[in-house]
Enzyme design. Structure first.
Site, mmCIF file in Angstrom:
data_model
loop_
_atom_site.group_PDB
_atom_site.id
_atom_site.type_symbol
_atom_site.label_atom_id
_atom_site.label_comp_id
_atom_site.label_asym_id
_atom_site.label_seq_id
_atom_site.Cartn_x
_atom_site.Cartn_y
_atom_site.Cartn_z
ATOM 1 N N CYS A 174 28.956 64.857 -112.611
ATOM 2 C CA CYS A 174 27.616 64.679 -113.183
ATOM 3 C C CYS A 174 27.620 65.085 -114.657
ATOM 4 O O CYS A 174 28.258 64.415 -115.458
ATOM 5 C CB CYS A 174 26.594 65.467 -112.362
ATOM 6 S SG CYS A 174 24.900 64.930 -112.639
ATOM 7 N N HIS A 216 27.361 64.085 -106.288
ATOM 8 C CA HIS A 216 27.699 65.486 -106.038
ATOM 9 C C HIS A 216 28.327 65.720 -104.668
ATOM 10 O O HIS A 216 27.643 66.194 -103.754
ATOM 11 C CB HIS A 216 26.438 66.342 -106.141
ATOM 12 C CG HIS A 216 25.879 66.406 -107.524
ATOM 13 N ND1 HIS A 216 26.432 67.195 -108.497
ATOM 14 C CD2 HIS A 216 24.836 65.766 -108.090
ATOM 15 C CE1 HIS A 216 25.732 67.053 -109.623
ATOM 16 N NE2 HIS A 216 24.767 66.180 -109.405
ATOM 17 N N GLU A 221 30.017 68.115 -103.908
ATOM 18 C CA GLU A 221 29.949 69.559 -103.632
ATOM 19 C C GLU A 221 28.676 69.963 -102.903
ATOM 20 O O GLU A 221 28.608 71.065 -102.362
ATOM 21 C CB GLU A 221 30.099 70.354 -104.940
ATOM 22 C CG GLU A 221 28.876 70.370 -105.856
ATOM 23 C CD GLU A 221 28.787 69.166 -106.803
ATOM 24 O OE1 GLU A 221 29.404 68.125 -106.515
ATOM 25 O OE2 GLU A 221 28.070 69.280 -107.827
#
Ligand SMILES: Nc1ncnc2c1ncn2[C@@H]1O[C@H](COP(=O)(O)OP(=O)(O)O)[C@@H](O)[C@H]1O
Ligand SMILES: [Mg+2]
Lengths: 222, 731, 80, 80
Positions: free
Chosen positions: A86, A195, A197
């Site tokens: 990002c 994302h 994560e």
């Protein structure tokens, strides 16, 4: 795996990234302040998401000039691995460590929902946890994720197999050729907008993002 | 330079009596700066002069309440040595003038109220009320407000996880933007605002002071009219980037022992923060305005004391820690300036360029602040609704309701809010009746919701106030959480009108009843009055009375939270009694175009019994999905569960003796839908607990099949549900 | 001296804000609007009295930070 | 005709981007940079041959859409 996460003023997904890295490797990553000029001994440097310096000029533009970026560049030149997610991806393009640029989303609105990504090649340390062609879900949260590069650059990226991820379910932000993530020419630097994560725990709705981190850990154990 | 007299005082919003009181305290004509300080401290916004007598009647204590109203935010014990700190605040008037910045700075302000107490913010919510979708202005306001809420929250990196939205013509000239922040701190590291330690330095940190929003606090207290245009230069611009740095720097400083007291500079900035900190601590304070970091040149004492520049905090610090503190703020590239010290004079003394610009005794400034018990007039009880015929049939009514402005999918809105940053969001917007976030490094979950049904409050303020509290409690219960406490945001019209004051008093009475019955105390809140628009003909229209309730609950194990999505191959059961109440229902509004009748009644004892039973069943693991019934009633609730789970249901419902449209769309309170494996077992347990329960049918397929045999496909429902916002906004 | 740096997307680079603005103008009834390009302008106060030097500095800022030359081009002018 | 609309924040209105850019320029070693204000510029192609009319139209667009007059002001110029 020895990982370090760079924190710029305005970075806000460093904790998410630390949780994902620690979950996969069992080892807490080092937090690196943007003003540092040298890196500790690391396998992987991660530039996480957020709004570095408010993203006020262009996303990632000011962070690309941070003192630590010289060290990150040297680290990559010496064969180190760098992941940018990002805002991290935006910083890497602004630093010209990855090709192209990230423009405003085509719809002119911030986009925060899950997208599906297709893995374009699986023989890299970043994607070895998947097979080529696999699709997975990942949350997006960005206003400037519209990947742009001139046609020659795009052709070269495609030709050299440097497209890492592509949006598989429509093209949410207008990216050229639905590109969601790219590699550097030596495949040691990877940047992507969504994302992974934030999807590494069933409690948060799934573990679709885990292969990225598990793959990295495997790669660095060898 | 303006001469200070009663005329100027009136311009500043002080009445003749208030000005006379001021003269009595000062014993002389005040300076302009002093007049400014009095006028903001005695404004409705800062003094709560019309609302205080009523607010005092709300229950505010429980064994788990650590700090109730009176601090920057409410604090409750959530176990494991941790506390949740939360509050809701309005930015209504600024959001009408400049929707983006008004909403953005609203989010910024409420974040500061929470992290000033030592909490890391973990979630934001936003309760929004807009004018009629047909009003040409509405689209611009929705667009700006949603961008503003997102722009600020996304940048600071606090997930926006929930909220609510209503549309009604009464908000045409006065939208409501209520922002809520929830943070988490260790119970032994909570910071308060009472200043202490004569001689201790007073430190200013954050952004520099400019001429932003001067007299914002009095504007928030003044009714809205054509002059709004002229007041525009008071718009404040937010800088979420600086706020993010401020959060990190303050939390870093809070990990040390440097701070004696800390308070954000909110409405009336330097004035309210310094007066309140010194006043609470019973000390005096000397300020040297030459030391204040300034963004503009030539600012006067008056301007600096009243500026509402954003992203600033005031800290009383231990003198031997000042250098260490400065180093932290240097690292985060924020201004840090010692601008004064505490004294034993009991006065606030403001110096600028060698002159004393203000010298006011603090005790009477606070103690003699005006306090009004304004006249109240009862609103007429609504005439009960007679029997209603059904002109369209169940199927069409469902499709209409599921796509109507107050029920349609809000995905267009929450898709612009980062709801996952932090990596702890267990239930995102739309997935459950309350949002659920885990607390990092623990198993604990916080459940969060905001609720209010303004049309009920308008029809019956006491009932509507109670209903808002009950619905919040229900929404927390429906995910399996134990409801702990409430923050409120009381948005009403002009308190000088007896009918409005009557609504206010009644709504608080109802809220209090519900809070007591449900052990759900109020720990923080905010009052926003004078929400009305002056019409071209000089008359004014008040907003629907809107006491927004923010509810917080806790789950020992965030993993036990459930959502609303139906699971395949199970049974759906309805808990709670159904009488078919159509008064004030959305069915009545959307199908008949009428807003009348009495709102559905509330039985708080049954509410508690049913909710406690539902929570116990969820935590036992017997329930796979749960949804409470609210707007639109039973069939809308079922359709929402089906769409969320992407699973249909065949409804197989015994005759009830109620006409079908009243049965399916009545908005009877205190009801839940539960998706379970064993319907008979659940119903048997419910009966033993004294709770009405009935089976509704088996889940499966891709449509809603009505008892008549007609099937409405999920695809059709989804299309209708999703159409409203894009059609309004993406033209 | 005051200098102004204007940054525009290069020709051929897709310009989402420009497109959105063009669309909005049409909706408002400005029918004769053709292509719209959106850019940024940065005005700086420089402690410098020589106009040529000020411009040279602004050019350097444009190259180093204010424009992303991968997608943008910029012009500078000395205002006063 | 080509017209340009330049939109800047009004004096006194906080300009977070301008502040951040100024800070970044200092960090890069441009020590003599004073105040920085950031704005937007919109260039439009108008199907119009009369410069005065083109400017009048651009002014109207500025008022109606391109600038947020609550906090911004704008200038227009005809480019060609
Ligand atoms: N402004 C908003 N921001 C984020 N989420 C919202 C907003 N408005 C509504 N939502 C979400 O949409 C869902 C449905 O809201 P609502 O119809 O008010 O629920 P309920 O009636 O069950 O209280 C909830 O998850 C709520 O949090
Ligand atoms: Mg509900």
């Amino acid at each position: 795996m020895k990982a370090g996460i760079v924190v710029f003023p305005g970075t806000n997904r460093e904790r998410d990234m630390a949780i994902a890295l620690k979950g996969a490797s069992g080892r807490a990553p080092a937090m690196l302040w943007h003003r540092e000029t040298a890196l500790p001994d690391l396998d992987l440097v991660v530039l996480p998401g957020g709004f570095s310096h408010g993203d006020y000029l262009r996303s990632g533009a000011m962070a690309a000039h941070a003192p630590i970026m010289r060290a990150v560049r040297d680290f990559a030149a010496r064969g180190g691995y760098v992941l940018g997610v990002c805002n991290g991806f935006q910083i890497l393009t602004e630093a010209q460590m990855l090709p192209g640029a990230l423009l405003r989303n085509a719809g002119m609105r911030f986009l925060s929902h899950d997208c599906r990504l297709r893995v374009e090649r699986a023989d890299t340390v970043f994607t070895r946890g998947w097979s080529q062609g696999d699709q997975f879900r990942a949350p997006m949260a960005h206003g400037d994720g519209n990947y742009a590069a001139d046609p020659d650059t795009l052709d070269r990226l495609e030709g050299e197999g440097r497209v890492a991820f592509r949006y598989a379910d429509g093209n949410p932000n207008g990216s050229a050729r639905a590109i969601a993530g790219v590699f550097s020419d030596d495949l040691r630097i990877c940047g992507l907008m969504p994302h992974p994560e934030d999807l590494v725990d069933p409690l948060m709705g799934g573990i679709d993002g885990k292969p990225l981190f598990d793959g990295l850990v495997e790669a660095f154990v060898q | 330079m303006k001469t200070v007299d009663q005329g100027l005082a009136r311009e500043f919003g002080l009445t003749a009596d208030e000005y006379a009181k001021l003269l009595g305290i000062m014993g002389r004509t005040p300076s302009l700066t002093e007049l400014g300080i009095f006028s903001v401290m005695w404004s409705e916004h800062c003094s709560y002069k019309s609302s205080r007598v009523w607010l005092k009647t709300l229950p505010t204590t429980a064994p788990w309440v650590i700090h109730g109203p009176g601090e920057n935010a409410g604090v409750v014990d959530i176990g494991q040595g941790l506390a949740a700190i939360f509050k809701m605040e309005s930015h209504n008037h600024p959001s009408f003038i400049e929707p983006y910045q008004g909403a953005a700075t609203g989010v910024g302000g409420i974040l500061r109220d929470v992290f000033t107490m030592g909490a890391r913010p973990v979630a934001n919510l936003n309760a929004l009320r807009f004018g009629s979708p047909e009003n040409p202005n509405t689209r611009r306001i929705v667009d700006g407000v949603v961008r503003g809420v997102g722009g600020y929250g996304n940048c600071v990196g606090v997930p926006t996880v929930g909220g609510e939205i209503n549309f009604h013509p009464s908000y045409d000239g006065n939208p409501l933007v209520n922002a809520m922040t929830v943070g988490v701190a260790r119970q032994d590291r909570i910071f308060l605002s009472a200043a202490a330690g004569i001689g201790n330095p007073v430190v200013y940190v954050g952004s520099r002071t400019g001429r932003d929003g001067i007299h914002g606090a009095t504007m928030a207290s003044a009714e809205f009219d054509e002059d709004a245009q002229a007041k525009r230069p008071t718009v404040q611009v937010g800088d979420p980037f600086v706020e993010k740095l401020l959060i990190e720097a303050c939390l870093e400083l809070m990990a040390t022992d440097a701070i004696v007291a800390i308070q954000d500079m909110g409405a009336a900035g330097l004035t309210s923060s310094s007066v309140e900190m010194a006043g609470k601590g019973g000390v005096g304070i000397d300020l040297d305005l030459d030391a204040v970091p300034q963004r503009e040149t030539g600012m006067t004492a008056y301007e600096m004391m009243l500026s509402e520049s954003q992203e600033r905090m005031l800290i009383v610090i231990r003198p031997d820690r000042a250098d260490m503190a400065r180093a932290i703020f240097d690292k985060w590239e924020l201004d840090f300036a010692v601008i004064g010290h505490l004294t034993d004079t009991g006065h606030i003394v403001v110096r600028h360029q060698g002159r004393v610009e203000a010298d006011i005794p603090l005790a009477p400034l606070a103690d003699e602040a005006p306090l009004y018990r304004r006249p109240t007039a009862p609103s007429p009880a609504p005439a009960p609704l007679g029997a209603m015929h059904d002109p369209v049939g169940i199927e069409d009514a469902l499709v209409t309701l599921i796509g109507c402005p107050d029920i349609a999918s809000r995905a267009w809105v929450w898709d612009q809010y980062d709801s996952t940053v932090g990596g702890q969001t267990v239930r995102r917007p739309g997935a459950a009746d309350a949002a659920v976030v885990r607390i990092e490094d623990t198993t604990l979950g916080l459940a969060l919701t905001t609720d209010c049904t303004p049309r009920y409050v308008a029809a019956d303020a006491r009932l509507g106030g109670a209903q808002a509290v009950a619905e919040a409690w229900r929404n927390l219960t429906a995910v399996g959480a134990r409801p702990l406490a409430v923050t409120d945001n009381l948005n009403f019209g002009n308190p000088e009108k007896p009918e409005v004051m009557g609504q206010f008093a009644d709504a608080i009475a109802g809220m209090g009843e519900a809070c007591r019955a449900l052990d759900f105390p109020v720990v923080s809140g905010n009052v926003s009055l004078y929400n009305e628009t002056r019409q071209p003909d000089g008359s004014t229209v008040s907003i629907l009375p809107t006491p927004a309730i923010g509810g917080l609950g806790v789950l020992e194990d965030a993993g036990s939270a459930i959502g609303i999505g139906l699971k395949d191959g199970q049974e759906l059961v309805l808990l709670g009694a159904t009488a078919g109440a159509l008064g004030q229902s959305l069915w009545l509004r959307e199908i008949h175009g009428r807003e009348d009748g009495a709102p559905p009644s509330l039985d708080l004892a049954a509410e508690r019994r049913t909710g406690d039973f539902v929570r116990e069943r969820i935590l036992s693991g017997a329930v796979s999905a749960c949804h409470d019934l609210s707007d639109g009633g039973l069939l809308v609730g079922i359709a929402e569960m089906a769409m969320a789970g992407e699973v249909g249901i065949k409804l197989d419902v015994p005759a009830s003796g109620i006409s079908p449209h009243a049965y399916w769309f009545g908005e009877d309170q205190g009801r839940y839908l539960l998706c379970v494996d064993d319907a008979a077992g659940l119903i048997e347990r419910a009966r033993r607990a004294g709770i009405e329960a009935r089976p509704l049918g088996r889940t499966g397929g891709d449509g809603l099949t009505l008892p008549s045999g007609a099937t409405i496909s999920l695809a059709r429902l989804r299309t209708a549900h999703r159409a409203f916002f894009p059609a309004l906004m993406d033209r | 001296m005051r200098v102004r740096v204007s940054v525009m997307l290069k020709d051929g680079v897709l310009d989402p804000p420009g497109k959105a603005i063009g669309h909005a103008l049409h909706t408002l009834g400005f029918a004769n609007v053709g292509e719209v390009r959106a850019g940024r302008v940065i005005e700086l106060e420089l402690d410098e009295t020589d106009a040529a030097k000020a411009k040279a500095q602004a050019d350097e800022m444009g190259r180093q930070l204010l424009a992303n030359l991968v997608i943008e081009s910029f012009t500078t002018e000395v205002l006063a």
